[in-house]
Design a protein around this motif. Structure first.
Motif, PDB file in Angstrom:
ATOM      1  N   SER A   1       0.847  -1.212   0.000  1.00  0.00           N
ATOM      2  CA  SER A   1       0.000   0.000   0.000  1.00  0.00           C
ATOM      3  C   SER A   1       0.873   1.248   0.000  1.00  0.00           C
ATOM      4  O   SER A   1       0.581   2.216  -0.702  1.00  0.00           O
ATOM      5  CB  SER A   1      -0.883   0.050   1.250  1.00  0.00           C
ATOM      6  OG  SER A   1      -1.643  -1.102   1.362  1.00  0.00           O
TER       7      SER A   1
ATOM      8  N   SER B   1       4.738  -2.123  -6.244  1.00  0.00           N
ATOM      9  CA  SER B   1       3.662  -2.481  -5.320  1.00  0.00           C
ATOM     10  C   SER B   1       3.053  -3.828  -5.728  1.00  0.00           C
ATOM     11  O   SER B   1       2.788  -4.693  -4.880  1.00  0.00           O
ATOM     12  CB  SER B   1       2.608  -1.361  -5.341  1.00  0.00           C
ATOM     13  OG  SER B   1       1.498  -1.751  -4.607  1.00  0.00           O
TER      14      SER B   1
ATOM     15  N   ASN C   1       3.056  -7.652  -3.720  1.00  0.00           N
ATOM     16  CA  ASN C   1       1.901  -8.547  -3.531  1.00  0.00           C
ATOM     17  C   ASN C   1       2.183  -9.941  -4.076  1.00  0.00           C
ATOM     18  O   ASN C   1       1.795 -10.941  -3.463  1.00  0.00           O
ATOM     19  CB  ASN C   1       0.658  -7.953  -4.204  1.00  0.00           C
ATOM     20  CG  ASN C   1       0.107  -6.775  -3.402  1.00  0.00           C
ATOM     21  OD1 ASN C   1       0.196  -6.770  -2.184  1.00  0.00           O
ATOM     22  ND2 ASN C   1      -0.419  -5.780  -4.078  1.00  0.00           N
TER      23      ASN C   1
END
Ligand code: ACO
Length: 429
Positions: free
Chosen positions: A136, A254, A258
């Motif tokens: 995030s 980002s 993940n």
């Protein structure tokens, strides 16, 4: 030497070019196959598919070889610092002393966050998984550096600046979330320390904090080097694939974070530790867990074992096993989980199930024991992998963007759903 191969489909022959890599690896270029024959290739998990040509990392899984820009991982782990390796990955050459000093200075200058990002970190519940926070916060960087969001092409100066910025800010994001969970304020960067030493100081230092010994921070630096790149793994491929859409580097990284999070990939380091703890709580017998891993009706797998490409041994695991002994000795820690890990490894390596399938300990099997000895919470282990892998992701992204052959990643599929049907009105269903 053959530079084309012939493929026969439905009685018709097609010639496809062969691409040979600098280490003699061969690939059949099938990019025209569908246009000429109507056929595509199907390769679940891409185990047999090259997605790009790359000059960054060479890996030979059959022989247990790993090299960054031609340098064997064993030499880099022994002789270089993580920041040297990061420079090497990006630039293709080892830095001169002046290059390295300037590179380190830029990383130190960027080891800060805008005030708004500190406030955002504060807002996450302490129970949030740190990988969720990390991904995030990397996406949130777009809010604070809009100049990189709209600009799809970066020159090399901008790219270098961004590379150092993210290496600096990654340390702050990860350490600051940890400190928030402990009710502690931030510890400022210290440019005198190595990358690993500075990160550990930002995690555990400060007025009431502890000092980390040189030997321990050196061992942690080696760990980061071992994780720095691994050619087209799941997270690096994700970073590249996302980046082919011309989205910015923050968003691409980002996405990579993940991808790394899952336990089949970087999340295995957390899963290994949890598995070792479960074995300990169960009384320490390995065989029950080995049997579970072999049982095809049980989804359990021996965490930290097996690798898509290494079929002999993972050279990183060999180095980490040694580092593990050093760190525990330096810290004066005797961890029963290390004995369980060593015992489990020995049993598995002598079990025909694992031998026949060429399943060996991977990079994540022993790394968690080091992180645990350092006092890093188990759910933060995969964030250590993020710190290490970041230069690799960014170097892969830069290479992808600079390659004139890059196209938006858009695989095909073999459709297996319903064939054409006539719509039935809602009232008739
Ligand atoms: N425990 C038990 N059996 C295993 C394991 C394991 N850890 N790994 C693979 N196998 C078995 C599979 O069940 C399969 O058996 P079968 O041929 O009888 O069906 C065979 O070995 C081949 O396994 P695949 O899943 O096809 O191998 P793949 O290359 O797709 O998977 C992976 C690689 C995901 C790493 C796998 O070995 C695994 O799940 N390991 C545990 C998780 C792990 O440690 N991940 C970290 C990898 S390193 C990294 O990403 C940083």
């Amino acid at each position: 030497m053959t530079d084309v191969v012939k493929v026969e489909i439905e009685g018709k022959s097609y010639e496809l070019p062969v691409i040979t890599g600098s280490e003699g690896e061969k690939a059949i270029d099938i990019s025209t196959l569908r246009a000429s024959s109507g056929y595509i290739t199907l390769d679940n998990g891409f185990g047999n598919t090259g997605s790009c040509q790359s000059g960054i990392t060479f890996l030979n899984g059959e022989e247990g070889i790993l090299r960054y820009r031609g340098y064997p991982i064993e030499q880099l782990a022994k002789k270089s610092s993580f920041q040297e390796v990061a420079y090497l990955l990006l630039n293709g050459e080892l830095p001169s002393q002046a290059d390295l000093t300037s590179f380190k200075t830029k990383i130190t200058e960027n080891s800060i966050l805008p005030e708004g990002m500190f406030k955002m970190i504060e807002q996450f519940p302490s129970t949030t998984h740190p990988m969720g926070v990390a991904s995030s916060m990397f996406a949130a960087l777009t809010a604070f550096y809009p100049e990189y969001v709209t600009k799809t092409e970066l020159n090399s100066q901008e790219m270098n600046a961004l590379f150092c910025q993210l290496m600096g800010q990654a340390k702050v994001i990860i350490s600051q979330f940890y400190r928030k969970t402990q009710g502690l304020g931030p510890v400022a960067t210290n440019g005198e320390l190595s990358y690993a030493g500075d990160f550990l100081n930002m995690m555990f230092g400060g007025e009431t904090g502890k000092e980390v010994s040189q030997a321990v921070s050196d061992a942690f630096d080696v760990l980061l080097t071992l994780h720095a790149d691994h050619e087209q793994n799941c997270s690096a491929s994700t970073v590249r694939v996302v980046g082919t859409s011309k989205v910015n580097l923050f968003a691409s990284v980002s996405a990579g974070i993940n991808a790394l999070w899952g336990q089949s990939h970087g999340g295995a380091n957390q899963a290994v530790l949890e598995m070792l703890e479960a074995i300990q709580q169960d009384g320490g017998g390995y065989q029950k867990f080995i049997n579970k891993a072999k049982d095809k009706n049980d989804p359990f797998r021996l965490m930290g074992f097996g690798h898509r490409v290494y079929k002999k041994f993972d050279p990183r695991a060999t180095i980490i096993k040694e580092a593990c002994d050093t760190v525990l000795e330096q810290l004066g820690v005797s961890d029963p989980l290390l004995d369980i890990a060593k015992g489990l490894e020995e049993v598995a390596l002598n079990d025909s199930y694992f031998v026949d399938r060429q399943l060996y300990p991977n990079v994540d099997f022993y790394s968690g024991i080091i992180y645990r000895a350092l006092g890093i919470p188990t759910n933060m282990f995969t964030c250590m992998f993020v710190l290490g892998r970041l230069p690799g992701w960014m170097s892969q992204w830069v290479e992808m963007r600079q390659d004139s052959a890059t196209k938006i990643a858009r695989p095909r599929q073999v459709y297996t759903g319903a064939t054409t049907r006539d719509y039935t009105d809602l009232s008739k269903r």
